[in-house]
Design a protein around this motif. Structure first.
Motif, PDB file in Angstrom:
ATOM      1  N   TRP A  35       0.848  -1.188   0.000  1.00 20.84           N
ATOM      2  CA  TRP A  35       0.000   0.000   0.000  1.00 20.84           C
ATOM      3  C   TRP A  35       0.884   1.238   0.000  1.00 20.84           C
ATOM      4  CZ3 TRP A  35       0.055  -3.520   4.133  1.00 20.84           C
ATOM      5  CH2 TRP A  35       0.770  -3.109   5.265  1.00 20.84           C
ATOM      6  N   ASP A  36       0.255   2.376  -0.185  1.00 20.22           N
ATOM      7  CA  ASP A  36       0.968   3.658  -0.093  1.00 20.22           C
ATOM      8  C   ASP A  36       0.621   4.296   1.247  1.00 20.22           C
ATOM      9  OD1 ASP A  36       1.714   3.194  -2.712  1.00 20.22           O
ATOM     10  OD2 ASP A  36       0.044   4.347  -3.535  1.00 20.22           O
ATOM     11  N   MET A  37       1.534   5.146   1.745  1.00 22.48           N
ATOM     12  CA  MET A  37       1.195   5.942   2.931  1.00 22.48           C
ATOM     13  C   MET A  37       2.051   7.208   2.959  1.00 22.48           C
ATOM     14  SD  MET A  37       2.550   3.204   5.728  1.00 22.48           S
ATOM     15  CE  MET A  37       4.004   2.212   5.388  1.00 22.48           C
ATOM     16  N   ASP A  38       1.531   8.219   3.627  1.00 25.15           N
ATOM     17  CA  ASP A  38       2.270   9.477   3.737  1.00 25.15           C
ATOM     18  C   ASP A  38       3.592   9.230   4.446  1.00 25.15           C
ATOM     19  OD1 ASP A  38       0.054  10.654   2.655  1.00 25.15           O
ATOM     20  OD2 ASP A  38      -0.818  11.161   4.613  1.00 25.15           O
ATOM     21  N   SER A  39       4.594  10.014   4.061  1.00 22.56           N
ATOM     22  CA  SER A  39       5.907   9.818   4.687  1.00 22.56           C
ATOM     23  C   SER A  39       5.936  10.410   6.099  1.00 22.56           C
ATOM     24  CB  SER A  39       6.992  10.463   3.830  1.00 22.56           C
ATOM     25  OG  SER A  39       6.616  11.779   3.524  1.00 22.56           O
ATOM     26  N   LYS A  40       5.012  11.318   6.397  1.00 14.61           N
ATOM     27  CA  LYS A  40       4.950  11.938   7.725  1.00 14.61           C
ATOM     28  C   LYS A  40       4.764  10.866   8.794  1.00 14.61           C
ATOM     29  CE  LYS A  40       1.153  13.922   8.669  1.00 14.61           C
ATOM     30  NZ  LYS A  40      -0.029  14.536   9.280  1.00 14.61           N
ATOM     31  N   SER A  41       5.626  10.828   9.799  1.00 19.24           N
ATOM     32  CA  SER A  41       5.561   9.887  10.927  1.00 19.24           C
ATOM     33  C   SER A  41       5.785   8.431  10.529  1.00 19.24           C
ATOM     34  CB  SER A  41       4.208   9.955  11.653  1.00 19.24           C
ATOM     35  OG  SER A  41       3.981  11.233  12.117  1.00 19.24           O
ATOM     36  N   LYS A  42       6.241   8.227   9.288  1.00 18.15           N
ATOM     37  CA  LYS A  42       6.442   6.847   8.828  1.00 18.15           C
ATOM     38  C   LYS A  42       7.441   6.103   9.724  1.00 18.15           C
ATOM     39  CE  LYS A  42       6.478   4.976   4.131  1.00 18.15           C
ATOM     40  NZ  LYS A  42       6.869   5.267   2.739  1.00 18.15           N
ATOM     41  N   PRO A  69      -7.060  -6.596  19.142  1.00 18.60           N
ATOM     42  CA  PRO A  69      -7.069  -5.441  18.249  1.00 18.60           C
ATOM     43  C   PRO A  69      -7.280  -5.843  16.792  1.00 18.60           C
ATOM     44  CG  PRO A  69      -4.853  -5.851  19.101  1.00 18.60           C
ATOM     45  CD  PRO A  69      -5.762  -6.774  19.816  1.00 18.60           C
ATOM     46  N   THR A  70      -6.790  -7.018  16.405  1.00 18.30           N
ATOM     47  CA  THR A  70      -6.936  -7.384  15.003  1.00 18.30           C
ATOM     48  C   THR A  70      -6.602  -8.855  14.839  1.00 18.30           C
ATOM     49  OG1 THR A  70      -6.247  -6.845  12.761  1.00 18.30           O
ATOM     50  CG2 THR A  70      -4.535  -6.818  14.442  1.00 18.30           C
ATOM     51  N   LYS A  71      -6.674  -9.334  13.619  1.00 19.43           N
ATOM     52  CA  LYS A  71      -6.408 -10.754  13.387  1.00 19.43           C
ATOM     53  C   LYS A  71      -4.926 -11.050  13.239  1.00 19.43           C
ATOM     54  CE  LYS A  71     -10.803 -12.121  12.144  1.00 19.43           C
ATOM     55  NZ  LYS A  71     -11.532 -12.522  10.975  1.00 19.43           N
ATOM     56  N   LEU A  72      -4.186 -10.094  12.677  1.00 18.53           N
ATOM     57  CA  LEU A  72      -2.754 -10.343  12.482  1.00 18.53           C
ATOM     58  C   LEU A  72      -1.974  -9.098  12.840  1.00 18.53           C
ATOM     59  CD1 LEU A  72      -0.332 -12.011  11.360  1.00 18.53           C
ATOM     60  CD2 LEU A  72      -0.754 -10.911   9.178  1.00 18.53           C
ATOM     61  N   VAL A  73      -1.029  -9.263  13.747  1.00 17.61           N
ATOM     62  CA  VAL A  73      -0.097  -8.193  14.048  1.00 17.61           C
ATOM     63  C   VAL A  73       1.229  -8.595  13.413  1.00 17.61           C
ATOM     64  CG1 VAL A  73       1.085  -6.915  15.864  1.00 17.61           C
ATOM     65  CG2 VAL A  73      -1.239  -7.769  16.249  1.00 17.61           C
ATOM     66  N   ALA A  74       1.692  -7.789  12.473  1.00 14.88           N
ATOM     67  CA  ALA A  74       2.941  -8.123  11.788  1.00 14.88           C
ATOM     68  C   ALA A  74       3.951  -7.020  12.034  1.00 14.88           C
ATOM     69  CB  ALA A  74       2.686  -8.263  10.289  1.00 14.88           C
ATOM     70  N   LYS A  75       5.201  -7.403  12.251  1.00 21.32           N
ATOM     71  CA  LYS A  75       6.245  -6.381  12.361  1.00 21.32           C
ATOM     72  C   LYS A  75       6.325  -5.629  11.037  1.00 21.32           C
ATOM     73  CE  LYS A  75       9.175  -7.407  16.100  1.00 21.32           C
ATOM     74  NZ  LYS A  75       9.000  -8.787  16.594  1.00 21.32           N
ATOM     75  N   SER A  76       6.603  -4.348  11.097  1.00 13.90           N
ATOM     76  CA  SER A  76       6.654  -3.592   9.843  1.00 13.90           C
ATOM     77  C   SER A  76       7.890  -4.037   9.053  1.00 13.90           C
ATOM     78  CB  SER A  76       6.686  -2.088  10.113  1.00 13.90           C
ATOM     79  OG  SER A  76       7.921  -1.722  10.671  1.00 13.90           O
ATOM     80  N   VAL A  77       7.628  -4.514   7.874  1.00 16.22           N
ATOM     81  CA  VAL A  77       8.691  -4.991   6.984  1.00 16.22           C
ATOM     82  C   VAL A  77       8.534  -4.233   5.676  1.00 16.22           C
ATOM     83  CG1 VAL A  77       8.826  -7.304   7.992  1.00 16.22           C
ATOM     84  CG2 VAL A  77       7.181  -6.855   6.151  1.00 16.22           C
ATOM     85  N   PRO A  78       9.557  -4.267   4.820  1.00 12.35           N
ATOM     86  CA  PRO A  78       9.398  -3.595   3.536  1.00 12.35           C
ATOM     87  C   PRO A  78       8.230  -4.209   2.752  1.00 12.35           C
ATOM     88  CG  PRO A  78      11.698  -4.235   3.881  1.00 12.35           C
ATOM     89  CD  PRO A  78      10.901  -4.866   4.976  1.00 12.35           C
ATOM     90  N   LEU A  79       7.470  -3.367   2.063  1.00  8.97           N
ATOM     91  CA  LEU A  79       6.342  -3.848   1.257  1.00  8.97           C
ATOM     92  C   LEU A  79       6.837  -4.182  -0.159  1.00  8.97           C
ATOM     93  CD1 LEU A  79       3.724  -1.222   2.463  1.00  8.97           C
ATOM     94  CD2 LEU A  79       3.972  -3.582   3.223  1.00  8.97           C
ATOM     95  N   PRO A  80       6.196  -5.100  -0.877  1.00  4.99           N
ATOM     96  CA  PRO A  80       5.038  -5.894  -0.457  1.00  4.99           C
ATOM     97  C   PRO A  80       5.413  -6.955   0.569  1.00  4.99           C
ATOM     98  CG  PRO A  80       5.778  -6.613  -2.615  1.00  4.99           C
ATOM     99  CD  PRO A  80       6.604  -5.409  -2.272  1.00  4.99           C
ATOM    100  N   MET A  81       4.455  -7.257   1.427  1.00  2.00           N
ATOM    101  CA  MET A  81       4.650  -8.256   2.472  1.00  2.00           C
ATOM    102  C   MET A  81       3.859  -9.505   2.097  1.00  2.00           C
ATOM    103  SD  MET A  81       3.672  -7.792   6.478  1.00  2.00           S
ATOM    104  CE  MET A  81       1.930  -8.045   6.435  1.00  2.00           C
ATOM    105  N   THR A  82       4.485 -10.681   2.291  1.00  2.20           N
ATOM    106  CA  THR A  82       3.777 -11.928   1.985  1.00  2.20           C
ATOM    107  C   THR A  82       2.990 -12.386   3.198  1.00  2.20           C
ATOM    108  OG1 THR A  82       5.470 -12.599   0.413  1.00  2.20           O
ATOM    109  CG2 THR A  82       4.054 -14.334   1.256  1.00  2.20           C
ATOM    110  N   VAL A  83       1.734 -12.726   2.974  1.00  2.00           N
ATOM    111  CA  VAL A  83       0.878 -13.227   4.046  1.00  2.00           C
ATOM    112  C   VAL A  83       0.582 -14.696   3.776  1.00  2.00           C
ATOM    113  CG1 VAL A  83      -1.348 -13.019   5.198  1.00  2.00           C
ATOM    114  CG2 VAL A  83      -0.172 -10.967   4.396  1.00  2.00           C
ATOM    115  N   ARG A  84       1.016 -15.559   4.697  1.00  2.00           N
ATOM    116  CA  ARG A  84       0.685 -16.989   4.597  1.00  2.00           C
ATOM    117  C   ARG A  84       0.910 -17.624   5.954  1.00  2.00           C
ATOM    118  NH1 ARG A  84       5.538 -17.701   1.733  1.00  2.00           N
ATOM    119  NH2 ARG A  84       4.462 -18.275  -0.184  1.00  2.00           N
ATOM    120  N   GLY A  85       0.248 -18.713   6.197  1.00  2.40           N
ATOM    121  CA  GLY A  85       0.529 -19.446   7.435  1.00  2.40           C
ATOM    122  C   GLY A  85      -0.177 -18.905   8.662  1.00  2.40           C
ATOM    123  N   HIS A  86      -0.447 -17.597   8.691  1.00  2.70           N
ATOM    124  CA  HIS A  86      -1.124 -17.025   9.856  1.00  2.70           C
ATOM    125  C   HIS A  86      -2.576 -17.476   9.881  1.00  2.70           C
ATOM    126  CE1 HIS A  86       2.382 -14.459  10.122  1.00  2.70           C
ATOM    127  NE2 HIS A  86       2.208 -14.188   8.849  1.00  2.70           N
TER     128      HIS A  86
END
Length: 341
Positions: A35-42, A69-86
């Motif tokens: 996804w995209d996001m603003d660089s402010k506070s990134k 809070p949610t179904k998956l908490v993932a450490k912030s990694v470079p995008l794109p992030m692969t989702v599997r196994g969770h």
């Protein structure tokens, strides 16, 4: 708004909200998300929260448990992030996904952004790799090979009358139903005509009973299956019963069905496989089928009724054996592979 104070999660405007979410590299049990996001506070982002739901639950984002809070908490990694196994993602299933960015605080609580928009995507069918795993499981229980001489198809009298009147005496391929494995790439897509080839152990002939109608078209095996046809493995399943089904596809070389299967299904050697073989012995074609599975054979081209015979069967119509749109038993250890159901 949804900035409830009692959620145990403080929301601070500074964290960028993900937008322009993209899903790519979708398989039957994984996907990549970016996804995209603003660089402010990134630089404050430590985690991503990903909320994934089967599409039925349209409102699930609105009612979060206080402590979940949610179904998956993932450490912030470079995008794109692969989702599997969770999750055990199911193949060919529609999902919704939404994302928020989060910053873990010293006390272990999270500060989170607002949720992104919700987007939808659909997981893929089993790939050839998955089907090959299924094939290997089927080979284990196929049992010894018995001789056969005919393929047969049971239907109601009206069916054969209709093909004679409206299709110039030829049975027409129709789209395969959704029975079998949920991830099967042939369900709802491959067009063909269903045949059986199982024989009775004591007579070597087709059984006299059938769930599919009192009239039976029989055709000599070599007219359907020969060196001018390719053979593919399509599926392996059971329906909460002791016996298992294997779906095979017979496609004339270079036909539309052959092209469809080449892309998607493991190809079998017609002379040497565990399910259905065709060999020449002393100038005569000899055919064998596996004893311990029920073979369902799909032939992908139209077939003229004059190539075989139609006659009424003497046995019963055993509706309990019908596999139309039957659901596969997801708990069976014999016929399930470890990817999404």
């Amino acid at each position: 708004g949804n900035k409830s104070q009692d959620s145990g999660i403080a929301e601070m405007e500074e964290l960028p909200v993900p937008h322009n979410i993209k899903i790519s590299n979708i398989t039957c049990d994984s996907f990549k998300i970016s996804w995209d996001m603003d660089s402010k506070s990134k630089d404050r982002i430590t985690h991503y929260f990903i909320d994934l739901n089967k599409k039925e639950n349209k409102n699930s984002n609105k009612f979060k448990h206080k402590d979940v809070p949610t179904k998956l908490v993932a450490k912030s990694v470079p995008l794109p992030m692969t989702v599997r196994g969770h999750w055990f993602l199911s193949p060919r299933t529609e999902y919704t996904v939404a994302v928020q960015t989060a910053s873990k605080q010293v006390d272990g609580d999270y500060v989170v952004s607002e949720w992104s928009e919700i987007i939808e995507f659909c997981t893929a069918d089993y790939s050839k790799v998955h089907l090959t795993q299924l094939l290997e499981k089927a080979e284990v229980i196929a049992g010894r090979m018995l001789k056969l001489s005919v393929f047969y198809r049971n239907q109601h009298k009206e069916y054969f009358d209709y093909m004679r009147e409206h299709h110039g005496n030829a049975m027409q391929p129709s789209v395969k139903d959704n029975s079998g494995s949920h991830g099967s790439p042939i369900s709802g897509k491959l067009e063909g005509i269903f045949f059986s080839c199982n024989t009775e152990f004591n007579t070597g002939k087709p059984p006299q009973d059938s769930p599919y109608g009192r009239y039976r078209f029989e055709i000599a095996a070599e007219k359907l299956f020969n060196p001018n046809t390719n053979l593919y493995f399509g599926d392996f399943y059971c329906m909460y019963t002791a016996y298992h089904y294997v779906i095979l596809v017979i496609a004339p070389l270079g036909s539309p069905g052959d092209e469809f299967c080449k892309q998607r299904l493991p190809q079998l050697n017609i002379k040497d496989n565990k399910f259905l073989t065709c060999n020449e012995e002393d100038g005569v074609m000899v055919y064998h089928h596996a004893q311990d599975v029920i073979l369902e054979v799909i032939y992908t081209d139209p077939l003229d009724l004059s190539l075989g015979t139609v006659a009424e069967i003497t046995g019963h119509q055993l509706m309990s054996l019908s596999t139309a749109n039957a659901k596969k038993d997801p708990s069976c250890k014999t016929c399930n592979i470890s990817v999404g159901r």
